[in-house]
Design a protein around this motif. Structure first.
Motif, PDB file in Angstrom:
ATOM      1  N   ASP A 155       0.871  -0.694   0.247  1.00 21.64           N
ATOM      2  CA  ASP A 155       0.331  -0.222  -0.445  1.00 21.64           C
ATOM      3  C   ASP A 155       0.628   1.345  -0.266  1.00 21.64           C
ATOM      4  O   ASP A 155       2.371   0.775  -0.085  1.00 21.64           O
ATOM      5  N   VAL A 156       0.392   2.500  -0.119  1.00 22.46           N
ATOM      6  CA  VAL A 156       0.555   3.615  -0.189  1.00 22.46           C
ATOM      7  C   VAL A 156       0.238   4.556   0.827  1.00 22.46           C
ATOM      8  O   VAL A 156      -0.769   4.253   1.007  1.00 22.46           O
ATOM      9  N   GLU A 172      -3.052   6.642  -6.354  1.00 12.33           N
ATOM     10  CA  GLU A 172      -4.139   6.331  -6.999  1.00 12.33           C
ATOM     11  C   GLU A 172      -3.905   5.645  -8.386  1.00 12.33           C
ATOM     12  O   GLU A 172      -4.481   5.108  -8.881  1.00 12.33           O
ATOM     13  N   THR A 173      -3.483   7.069  -9.792  1.00 14.77           N
ATOM     14  CA  THR A 173      -3.616   6.115 -10.379  1.00 14.77           C
ATOM     15  C   THR A 173      -2.476   5.259 -10.401  1.00 14.77           C
ATOM     16  O   THR A 173      -2.543   4.218 -11.604  1.00 14.77           O
ATOM     17  N   THR A 174      -1.205   5.558  -9.854  1.00 12.26           N
ATOM     18  CA  THR A 174      -0.841   4.161  -9.967  1.00 12.26           C
ATOM     19  C   THR A 174      -0.533   2.739  -9.391  1.00 12.26           C
ATOM     20  O   THR A 174      -0.502   1.577 -10.265  1.00 12.26           O
ATOM     21  N   ARG A 179      -3.827  -0.862  -1.977  1.00 16.79           N
ATOM     22  CA  ARG A 179      -4.550   0.701  -1.240  1.00 16.79           C
ATOM     23  C   ARG A 179      -3.860   2.419  -1.138  1.00 16.79           C
ATOM     24  O   ARG A 179      -2.374   2.035  -0.738  1.00 16.79           O
ATOM     25  N   VAL A 180      -4.573   2.924  -1.301  1.00 15.82           N
ATOM     26  CA  VAL A 180      -3.740   4.508  -1.102  1.00 15.82           C
ATOM     27  C   VAL A 180      -4.546   4.993   0.338  1.00 15.82           C
ATOM     28  O   VAL A 180      -5.670   5.291   0.516  1.00 15.82           O
ATOM     29  N   HIS A 181      -3.763   5.482   1.854  1.00 13.69           N
ATOM     30  CA  HIS A 181      -4.496   5.517   2.169  1.00 13.69           C
ATOM     31  C   HIS A 181      -3.755   7.525   2.581  1.00 13.69           C
ATOM     32  O   HIS A 181      -2.936   7.568   2.334  1.00 13.69           O
ATOM     33  N   ARG A 240       4.429   7.359   0.854  1.00 12.13           N
ATOM     34  CA  ARG A 240       5.783   5.684   1.223  1.00 12.13           C
ATOM     35  C   ARG A 240       4.606   5.031   0.891  1.00 12.13           C
ATOM     36  O   ARG A 240       3.773   4.531   1.611  1.00 12.13           O
ATOM     37  N   THR A 241       5.750   3.885   0.630  1.00  7.45           N
ATOM     38  CA  THR A 241       5.328   2.575   0.074  1.00  7.45           C
ATOM     39  C   THR A 241       4.999   1.534   0.953  1.00  7.45           C
ATOM     40  O   THR A 241       6.664   1.958   1.696  1.00  7.45           O
ATOM     41  N   ILE A 242       3.937   1.087   1.139  1.00  4.78           N
ATOM     42  CA  ILE A 242       4.566   0.277   2.576  1.00  4.78           C
ATOM     43  C   ILE A 242       5.363  -0.936   2.531  1.00  4.78           C
ATOM     44  O   ILE A 242       5.123  -1.614   1.756  1.00  4.78           O
ATOM     45  N   SER A 243       6.606  -1.256   3.143  1.00  5.04           N
ATOM     46  CA  SER A 243       7.419  -2.106   2.783  1.00  5.04           C
ATOM     47  C   SER A 243       7.886  -3.354   3.807  1.00  5.04           C
ATOM     48  O   SER A 243       7.547  -4.362   4.236  1.00  5.04           O
TER      49      SER A 243
END
Ligand code: ADE
Length: 248
Positions: A88-89, A134-136, A158-160, A212-215
């Motif tokens: 997610d981002v 969201e687009t990505t 998902r984007v949060h 930030r991308t959740i890693s």
């Protein structure tokens, strides 16, 4: 008008530099600043460095030496909030330094001299950044390829949007993550730089936005293959998000 692009990771910076046809390097304070153009926009791309002080120095140099008009930051973070999963981002609306504690002189988390603990990101820049995210994430295979989507189970990322917290600590224990959640129940994710950059941007009156991308889940569970995740997911997301932000 120069837009600063701060990457938290070398892999990510490289993916952004691959988008610039004309970058030129300037080194200041041991940091390589790459000036160039991306879809007609003058940009300067740089690594943040790890931790709040390194990132604050980088942001200060962007403001003072490179006269940037806004800062956009990308990187990875540990998911803290429920449902904030790997792949997610998180786009920050507000930021807080979770290790700031000048109590009892100031309330816990308050930034001494600022009268508050939370700093906001720029509303319109953040709306544009969230749209690019969201687009990505709407078509993850376009940015990552089908194989990475399958390998990392990213069918529906998902984007949060909300609170991103930062501190000089990599959170890798479940107990620590739970303590942060108990203290700051609306925290979505944790990293080591973003809230420091937000403070510098507040000082200089610069619009700031961060994705930030959740890693990882900031716990002691078995992690995904971290280096592979950085190259095959986080860096590609960042490049796609930055390209989307600048209207590619
Ligand atoms: N960046 C990525 N994952 C993180 C974590 N678990 N804690 C702090 N920073 C991070």
């Amino acid at each position: 008008m120069t837009l600063a692009l701060i990457s938290a990771l070398p892999e990510e910076l490289q993916a952004v530099l691959d988008l610039l046809p004309d970058e030129q390097r300037t080194t200041v304070a041991g940091r390589a600043f790459w000036q160039g153009h991306l879809h007609g926009q003058t940009v300067v791309a740089v690594l943040s460095g790890i931790g709040k002080v390194a990132a604050a120095t980088t942001a200060t140099l962007l403001a003072e030496r490179f006269a940037v008009s806004a800062i956009v930051m990308t990187g990875v973070a540990g998911g803290v909030g429920p449902g904030v999963n790997v792949g997610d981002v998180v786009v920050a609306r507000t930021l807080l330094q979770h290790d700031m504690d000048a109590s009892p002189i100031f309330p816990r988390h308050e930034l001494p001299g600022y009268g508050r603990s939370r700093l906001e990101t720029d509303v319109s820049l953040t709306a544009r950044l969230a749209q690019a995210c969201e687009t990505t994430l709407g078509h993850p295979a376009d940015a990552l390829g089908e194989e990475a989507v399958r390998a990392f189970h990213l069918a529906a990322p998902r984007v949060h949007q909300g609170l991103l917290i930062s501190g000089d600590r990599f959170v890798s224990r479940t107990a620590e993550s739970q303590a942060l959640q108990a203290e700051l129940p609306d925290a979505l994710a944790v990293d080591m730089e973003s809230a420091a950059v937000a403070q510098v941007c507040a000082d200089f009156g610069l619009p700031f936005s961060v994705a930030r991308t959740i890693s990882d889940r900031a716990d002691d569970a078995a992690h995904v293959d971290f280096p592979r995740f950085l190259t095959q997911v986080a860096s590609r997301y960042s490049a796609a998000i930055v390209a989307g932000l600048l209207g590619a």
